[in-house]
Design an enzyme around this catalytic site. Structure first.
Site, mmCIF file in Angstrom:
data_model
loop_
_atom_site.group_PDB
_atom_site.id
_atom_site.type_symbol
_atom_site.label_atom_id
_atom_site.label_comp_id
_atom_site.label_asym_id
_atom_site.label_seq_id
_atom_site.Cartn_x
_atom_site.Cartn_y
_atom_site.Cartn_z
ATOM 1 N N ASP A 41 11.533 16.824 41.645
ATOM 2 C CA ASP A 41 10.822 17.096 42.893
ATOM 3 C C ASP A 41 11.762 17.444 44.042
ATOM 4 O O ASP A 41 11.403 17.315 45.208
ATOM 5 C CB ASP A 41 9.928 15.897 43.261
ATOM 6 N N HIS A 239 33.933 36.675 38.865
ATOM 7 C CA HIS A 239 32.870 35.831 39.436
ATOM 8 C C HIS A 239 33.141 34.359 39.154
ATOM 9 O O HIS A 239 32.239 33.610 38.804
ATOM 10 C CB HIS A 239 31.494 36.244 38.887
ATOM 11 N N ASP A 256 36.995 34.231 48.028
ATOM 12 C CA ASP A 256 35.966 35.219 48.373
ATOM 13 C C ASP A 256 34.794 34.416 48.915
ATOM 14 O O ASP A 256 34.044 33.802 48.156
ATOM 15 C CB ASP A 256 35.577 36.005 47.113
ATOM 16 N N ASP A 267 31.192 38.898 54.166
ATOM 17 C CA ASP A 267 31.699 38.850 52.787
ATOM 18 C C ASP A 267 33.188 39.192 52.851
ATOM 19 O O ASP A 267 33.554 40.359 52.983
ATOM 20 C CB ASP A 267 30.910 39.884 51.956
ATOM 21 N N HIS A 349 36.110 46.625 39.131
ATOM 22 C CA HIS A 349 34.856 46.650 39.893
ATOM 23 C C HIS A 349 34.840 47.803 40.887
ATOM 24 O O HIS A 349 35.805 48.560 40.984
ATOM 25 C CB HIS A 349 34.621 45.296 40.591
ATOM 26 N N HIS A 353 30.318 47.732 48.800
ATOM 27 C CA HIS A 353 28.855 47.769 48.746
ATOM 28 C C HIS A 353 28.326 47.665 50.167
ATOM 29 O O HIS A 353 29.066 47.270 51.084
ATOM 30 C CB HIS A 353 28.308 46.620 47.880
ATOM 31 N N HIS A 360 24.831 41.887 48.730
ATOM 32 C CA HIS A 360 24.861 43.213 48.107
ATOM 33 C C HIS A 360 23.593 43.881 48.607
ATOM 34 O O HIS A 360 22.523 43.732 48.014
ATOM 35 C CB HIS A 360 24.883 43.108 46.580
ATOM 36 N N GLU A 385 36.820 46.418 49.169
ATOM 37 C CA GLU A 385 37.369 45.266 48.468
ATOM 38 C C GLU A 385 38.077 45.602 47.153
ATOM 39 O O GLU A 385 37.689 45.133 46.087
ATOM 40 C CB GLU A 385 36.261 44.247 48.189
ATOM 41 N N TYR A 389 43.952 42.710 38.804
ATOM 42 C CA TYR A 389 43.808 41.465 38.048
ATOM 43 C C TYR A 389 44.575 41.574 36.744
ATOM 44 O O TYR A 389 44.335 42.502 35.952
ATOM 45 C CB TYR A 389 42.321 41.196 37.768
ATOM 46 N N ARG A 409 42.601 40.180 45.479
ATOM 47 C CA ARG A 409 41.584 41.050 46.078
ATOM 48 C C ARG A 409 41.662 40.842 47.583
ATOM 49 O O ARG A 409 41.934 39.725 48.042
ATOM 50 C CB ARG A 409 40.181 40.703 45.548
ATOM 51 N N GLU A 411 39.251 41.854 50.956
ATOM 52 C CA GLU A 411 37.919 42.398 51.273
ATOM 53 C C GLU A 411 37.609 42.245 52.750
ATOM 54 O O GLU A 411 37.721 41.148 53.304
ATOM 55 C CB GLU A 411 36.852 41.649 50.449
#
Ligand code: GLY
Ligand code: MN
Ligand code: MN
Length: 443
Positions: A41, A239, A256, A267, A349, A353, A360, A385, A389, A409, A411
């Protein structure tokens, strides 16, 4: 109860622009997100649907925005939870239909229980549903099942989707939306700086997450997507989300993390050494990614095709990978004819975006989209971004020992204007010299 972030007239302007493009024999139906159960709940923190926020700023669950064309004009309605003392004692105060009519940019408001009759009525008078399906099954069912006693009144093939119009409107931000997005970028920039300042070797990824998200909450904000805090090799997982390991001396951490203000996202990604000093190998990759990011930002020009920033960043990365001896081929072979050369082994990637009410954001140009994406226009906000890697465990491509385990990275959030790109997240430092002077300063 929070005040609306925009003047009523701004919402009315959006509704007018949207509805003026809709066929007049439509009933527009935009359900809000339902609450989602986390366990038994208890529920996840409620987040209203971005289309509902965009059109009328309503933030309570169990609600639907509708519009029908009646007597020569569009009439907007909001169906909401009715006032209920017992529920309000347990769950918090409700605005109710009367409150909604007084303070929200809609013509009329009714209890949510009346939505079915209202929608079926409009359909029986010949209005074709224009509905965002998949948000709330209870509302989808009203349209799809119609009234079993009377038989179907609308062919299922007549059902429309209003998102084509709304999505392209949402790509262009007004002055007041940009103001809010600037706030979100400022809060996230400060959060990254605070996290850099408090970083030390062997810090837990979750501790950096706590500093960042603590700052979001302290600033009356919240994360706009689950924060990624990847130390060492975890930075190579695009991710990564468990944020559950300690970060070794000599490792980089890739963070990130962005927040949202009135639903509008920032972002930002930064990568820094937990010791406060980049190694030579880390510097080589960092400077290459930074150069690619700056080239991507410079390509964010009004009138340019969507792919411009990806082309610009990719060209820098491909050239750099050859120069560093990571790819043993020519620059143009590294890049490939369709930006599909072996530089993609290390940059998997997209370069960016659209950004807005969804991290996104709608309107094309999303990572993985097959369509060419929108032409860049003033008022759009995008991310840039690029990253590189080198997961040491990969056996499908060559991972040079010197760079094994490095993931970087960078961004930023960028506003497109006629005068050129404006970096909304410019408050977040990214040069090696700045980062080295900040990391560990207040550990
Ligand atoms: N944080 C998700 C992204 O950068 O797109
Ligand atoms: Mn990001
Ligand atoms: Mn992003």
């Amino acid at each position: 109860m929070r005040a609306l972030p925009f003047e009523l007239s701004e919402y009315r302007g959006r509704q007018e622009e949207f509805l003026s493009q809709m066929p007049q024999d439509s009933v527009v139906i935009i359900p809000n997100n339902p609450k989602s159960v986390r366990s038994n709940d208890t529920h996840y923190r409620y987040r209203a649907n971005s289309y509902v926020l965009y059109l009328c700023g309503w933030e309570e669950p169990d609600s639907v925005f509708t519009a029908v064309f009646l007597d020569g004009e569009w009439k907007t309605s909001l169906f909401v939870r009715p006032r209920d003392t017992h529920s309000e004692i347990w769950e918090g105060r409700r605005i109710g239909p009367e409150g909604a009519e007084k303070g929200w940019p809609i013509d009329q408001s009714f209890p949510i229980e009346d939505a079915k009759e209202h929608i079926l009525n409009a359909m029986s008078l010949g209005s074709k549903p224009s509905i965002i399906q998949g948000l709330d099954n209870r509302i989808d069912d009203i349209v799809l099942n119609q009234d079993p006693d009377k038989g179907p009144v609308i062919e299922l093939s007549d059902i429309q989707d209003p998102r084509n119009i709304l999505d392209s409107m949402r790509t262009i931000k007004s002055e007041s939306e940009i103001g809010i997005m600037q706030q979100a970028a400022n809060i996230a920039s400060s959060a990254h700086v605070k996290a850099m300042e408090k970083t030390f070797p062997s810090i837990g990824e979750w501790q950096i997450q706590a500093i960042i998200e603590g700052h979001f909450i302290h600033s009356e904000s919240q994360w706009s997507y689950p924060s990624i805090v990847g130390g060492g090799e975890n930075a190579t997982i695009l991710h990564y989300s468990s944020n559950s390991e300690t970060i070794g001396e000599g490792d980089l951490v890739l963070v990130d993390a962005g927040c949202e203000v009135h639903g509008y996202a920032s972002d930002i990604t930064r990568t820094w050494p937990v010791s406060g000093k980049f190694t030579e190998a880390q510097k080589e990759i960092y400077n290459l990614v930074l150069e690619a990011e700056i080239a991507g930002i410079e390509a964010c020009k009004a009138g340019s095709p969507w792919r411009s920033m990806h082309e610009a960043s990719s060209a820098v990365l491909a050239r750099g990978l050859v120069e560093l001896g990571i790819l043993d081929c020519s620059e143009s072979e590294a890049l490939g004819k369709n930006l599909d050369g072996p530089y993609r082994n290390y940059f998997m990637h997209g370069t960016g975006h659209l950004l807005g009410l969804d991290v996104h954001d709608v309107g094309g140009g999303r990572k993985g989209d097959k369509n060419p994406g929108p032409v860049l226009k003033p008022g759009m906000v995008v991310t840039v971004e690029p990253g590189l890697y080198f997961a040491s465990w990969r056996d499908d491509v060559e991972i040079p020992e010197r760079y094994a385990g490095i993931g970087i990275r960078i961004e930023d959030d960028v506003l497109i204007t006629e005068e050129g790109p404006i970096v909304l997240s410019s408050g977040c430092p990214k040069s090696i010299i700045e980062i080295e002077s900040i990391v560990g300063k207040s550990r």
